[in-house]
Design an enzyme around this catalytic site. Sequence first.
Site, PDB file in Angstrom:
ATOM      1  N   LYS A  27       0.820  -1.201   0.000  1.00  0.00           N
ATOM      2  CA  LYS A  27       0.000   0.000   0.000  1.00  0.00           C
ATOM      3  C   LYS A  27       0.857   1.255   0.000  1.00  0.00           C
ATOM      4  CE  LYS A  27      -4.014  -2.230   1.845  1.00  0.00           C
ATOM      5  NZ  LYS A  27      -5.163  -2.219   2.742  1.00  0.00           N
ATOM      6  N   GLU A  39      -3.553   5.930   8.339  1.00  0.00           N
ATOM      7  CA  GLU A  39      -4.174   6.967   7.521  1.00  0.00           C
ATOM      8  C   GLU A  39      -5.175   7.754   8.333  1.00  0.00           C
ATOM      9  OE1 GLU A  39      -4.554   4.907   3.110  1.00  0.00           O
ATOM     10  OE2 GLU A  39      -6.352   5.289   4.276  1.00  0.00           O
ATOM     11  N   HIS A  51     -14.789  -4.049   7.566  1.00  0.00           N
ATOM     12  CA  HIS A  51     -14.046  -3.569   6.402  1.00  0.00           C
ATOM     13  C   HIS A  51     -14.037  -4.567   5.260  1.00  0.00           C
ATOM     14  CE1 HIS A  51     -12.979  -0.393   9.050  1.00  0.00           C
ATOM     15  NE2 HIS A  51     -12.446  -1.247   9.889  1.00  0.00           N
ATOM     16  N   ARG A 102      -5.999  -8.009  -9.346  1.00  0.00           N
ATOM     17  CA  ARG A 102      -6.612  -9.318  -9.591  1.00  0.00           C
ATOM     18  C   ARG A 102      -8.058  -9.108  -9.994  1.00  0.00           C
ATOM     19  NH1 ARG A 102      -9.810  -8.805  -4.951  1.00  0.00           N
ATOM     20  NH2 ARG A 102      -8.644  -8.077  -3.174  1.00  0.00           N
TER      21      ARG A 102
END
Lengths: 506, 165
Positions: free
Chosen positions: A116, A200, A235, A293
């Site tokens: 990430k 974040e 999530h 993917r």
Amino acid sequence: MFRKVLIANRGEIAVRIIRGCRELGIKAVAIYSEADGESLHVRAADEAVCVGPASSSQSYLNIDAIIAAANSVNAEAIHPGYGFLAENADFARAVSAAGLTFIGPSAEAMDLMGSKTSARRVAVESGVPIVPGTVDALSSFAEARDTAEEFGYPVMLKAAAGGGGKGMRLVTSSDELRSAFETAQTEAAAAFGDSALYLEKAVERPRHIEIQIFGDSHGNVVHLGERECSIQRRHQKVIEECPSPINDPDLRRRMGDAAVKIGQTVNYTGAGTVEFLLSDATHEFYFLEMNTRLQVEHPVTELVTGFDLVREQFRVAAGEALSFTQDDVRWVGHAIECRIYAEDPANNFFPSPGTITYLREPSGPGIRIDSGVASRSEVSIHYDPMIAKLAVWGRTREEAIERLRRALDEYHVSGITTTLSFFREVARDAEFVEGKLDTGFIARFNERRTVEDPPEEHVDLAMIAAAIHHSRNQQPVFLQTGSVSASDGRWKMAGRADGLRRWRKS
Amino acid sequence: MKLKAIIEDREQELNVRIDGGRVHAEVGGRVYDLELREPEPGCYLFLRNAAVHECRVSESHEAIDVSLHERNYAVTIVDPKRLRVGSDAHGHQHGLAEITAPMPGKVVRVQIETGATVEKGSGIVVVEAMKMQNEMKSPRKGVVVSINVKPGDTVNAGDVLAVVE
């Protein structure tokens, strides 16, 4: 085109890819663990090879065993599906080194977008905005604490190697941080073999909107529009739709262009998804991550655009150009997908493994089922509890929702607890119908939901059916008090309270 | 046959007579005259004044699960002729709340010590199952009187992890 392809996966996605093989005249080779010998994906395949014991680290994640399996049956290519090794660049390299084709992007693109932190650097290079956060992995808890103070709570902790919500925690205040940090690290290590985390700033009332992109080895990168994936628990997405209820052509073009730019920066080939957070208030969007993917929710894009993404994956991997250009992409109607999990919605969506004693799947106009199970299938504790996806299509969102309700009511699964009952309620929820979606939807839905009492006649008939069943199988049935155990969630308690109230009235 | 049915902690007297393809039933004073069909094992199809009611029945370890019109009912049937009613071995002691494992898994962390005071919703034990870590929370405010597991322990569904008083 390939003659024979090995599918390095299980469950519904393996069945989906086998279907693509069949349509293209490709022989499909399944792999399976010792726990999966009777699974649907094995039964659907032309050939099947056992790659190890039940534990996925020894079977579906066992790179050497999978490549040996491909060689043993002379497969030319390996399709990784999603999850397991699908985003593992080392696997892609090992497949190439063995002289086989990996059906997916290049290992270099996976390396760049798989972490990430480096994906965020690519986004910045591509001129795509990102959510404020750390560019590098956190070195310590102290750094996490200081960074969180700097951004201000709420913040989001995420696994650097991650995906699928594992190793991800929303932290709303400083006293939750240490426990969340440790849990996320352990989960990240268990799921990805890498405990690195980054942090974040959390966007409030965010919508989760992603763009499907597709690239080929001839330099083409196109997008197939958005998917709204805001309804999530832990999530992880549970309902996805295309188009987004807030879609307008300008927003789609801007998000599509941003996603295509990222694809071009990394010379992306094959199917990929660029995920964005979109502020419901300002419609500003931020790059979140890229999934290199095929996505779980690809059917909604297929239903609305008419393209077969698995077929295109095979084309592109075989070196052909995409069968369409950006101008060919049109969006017709509305599609919604529900992920049917073997989980108990009354108990915080806790997994509910077991044997499916009875299964009846819906069909009829506008219905698509991608299922990994059959009647008598065993839902094992070893793997992801998603058993099937129900996708519906309608000319409008309203028609799609009506079909969704009808299809959910047709759907019967006995023997295990599933999320079907949850979806039946959501499909009738006013905010859902109005398209008021953000990632806090389920939490708010749980607050406002009310359990309606069933008609007295239905309760009576259920008891009569149980009595008849009891008389058919004369085994002693013992009295058990139905006291609410500590693990029960609010839903079940609410249901029981309603039951009590109902009975007292009568 | 005269039986007792339990749904949602409430008992209901039930009198059911099966007569060929018909069922005559009395439930709490309400009378049902039904046509019964059994198209396959575990499926009881009732027709009542032309209205169709399809019941799917499966047995779980604690009850008979009936699915009817998109709802699930966990029904416990008690046959008075076969059982001394009142011998309730599973009764919970008043004031104690057991935190049980809802499915097989592994204990990752114990977050509290015996004797600690906890609020409702305080995390007690973290159990990992199906790759998910789940925090088992206290259902009430109270004192932790026992913790029966330690990190690394494997637990089965229903195992009591801790008790709060």
